[in-house]
Design an enzyme around this catalytic site. Structure first.
Site, PDB file in Angstrom:
ATOM      1  CD  GLU A  83      -3.398  -1.323   2.164  1.00  0.00           C
ATOM      2  OE1 GLU A  83      -2.053  -0.618   3.187  1.00  0.00           O
ATOM      3  OE2 GLU A  83      -4.227  -1.478   2.207  1.00  0.00           O
ATOM      4  CD  GLU A 114       4.859 -21.561  10.980  1.00  0.00           C
ATOM      5  OE1 GLU A 114       4.526 -21.377  12.091  1.00  0.00           O
ATOM      6  OE2 GLU A 114       3.739 -20.842  10.731  1.00  0.00           O
TER       7      GLU A 114
END
Length: 312
Positions: A83, A114
């Protein structure tokens, strides 16, 4: 692995019988728990401010900001990074988000990714991460191996490291230069850290990136003057930003924007000071992109020139 020691994995007594509640009771419990998030963030505001100051200085010196995480934490980092270009006109390389498992993990969980700390090192190397950069490791539990691996590598390079977790005394906090730990407590659904922890992480990331962009001169007053007018809505917003930032009428704002190639910051400077687009770009460069400083310097210079002419 003893999950019971992690704040985010404990059972929440407030929701112990949430499966037998009415729907209204259910959402009331959720809202009551969510109301605790703001207080948790308030406690760490000094640390957030420190992180903003340190990050903005690194970026001023040519560094970049990286977020790294797994699952929800990784997605939140990518969201915040993605953004920045449309909102602040930044290069997509300036703020980047990395997630364990790569692009597929944004849309679907990549089981096991992960748990590999070496994967984080590989990902950072692929992006030429260096000592000039900033790495924000995001993990609600504070113990994700992928994030730990990334922070350790960044620390070895001499990069600025920041840890964002929601559990006290976390492993990633111990590895970082700056620890951001909003302790939001046990989740409504035990271990579902996309809820309170995820919301807290989103809020902290909002503060970190927004504060950094303000420090870099991307905001004038509270106007996003470096907005990239890439669609109809943003083009209209750019016109309003120029009008509000300079006090001019719509026609003058549109004319200035056209001369400034759609750059609201430059258009405001041109309207307020009366200089050309070429002169405006030079003025902004001298002011390191800060519009208020460019206006002061330009008007001050003009005033000095008028006084000299009058004396002559």
């Amino acid at each position: 692995m003893d999950l019971t020691k992690l704040t985010t994995e404990r059972r929440n007594p407030a929701s112990a019988h949430i499966d037998t509640c009415t729907t209204l009771e259910m959402v009331t419990i959720m809202q009551q728990e969510d109301s605790k998030i703001s207080a948790a963030i308030k406690k760490i505001l000094p640390a957030i401010a420190k992180a903003i100051d340190a990050t903005s200085q690194r970026l001023k010196d040519g560094g970049r900001l990286f977020y790294i995480g797994a699952g929800t934490s990784g997605r939140l980092g990518i969201l915040d990074a993605s953004e920045c270009p449309p909102t602040y006109g930044t290069d997509p390389e300036l703020v980047q988000g990395l997630i364990a498992g790569g692009i597929p993990a944004i849309f679907r969980a990549q089981e096991g990714a992960e748990d590999n700390p070496a994967l984080a090192v590989k990902d950072l190397k692929e992006h030429n991460f260096s000592a000039k950069d900033v790495l924000v490791g995001i993990a609600a539990s504070g113990r994700t191996p992928y994030v730990i691996g990334g922070l350790q590598y960044a620390h070895e390079l001499g990069a600025l490291t920041i840890a964002l977790s929601c559990s006290e005394h976390s492993k990633i906090a111990a590895l970082a230069d700056i620890a951001l730990t909003p302790v939001t407590g046990p989740e409504i659904v035990t271990g579902s850290t996309r809820m309170k922890a995820g919301t807290a992480q989103k809020l902290v990331l909002n503060m970190l990136s927004t504060g950094t962009m303000i420090k870099l001169g991307k905001v004038y007053g509270n106007l996003m003057v470096d907005v990239r007018a890439s669609n109809q809505k943003l083009r209209e917003r750019a016109v309003r930003i120029v009008m509000e930032g300079s006090g001019c009428e719509r026609g003058e704002a549109e004319k200035a924007l056209a001369a400034a190639d759609g750059h609201a910051k430059l258009a405001i400077l041109m309207v307020v000071t009366g200089i050309s687009a070429f002169e405006g770009r030079n003025a902004l460069e001298k002011a390191y992109g800060h519009l208020a400083a460019a206006i002061r310097q330009t008007l001050g210079k003009a005033s000095a020139q008028e006084e000299t002419a009058h004396e002559l």
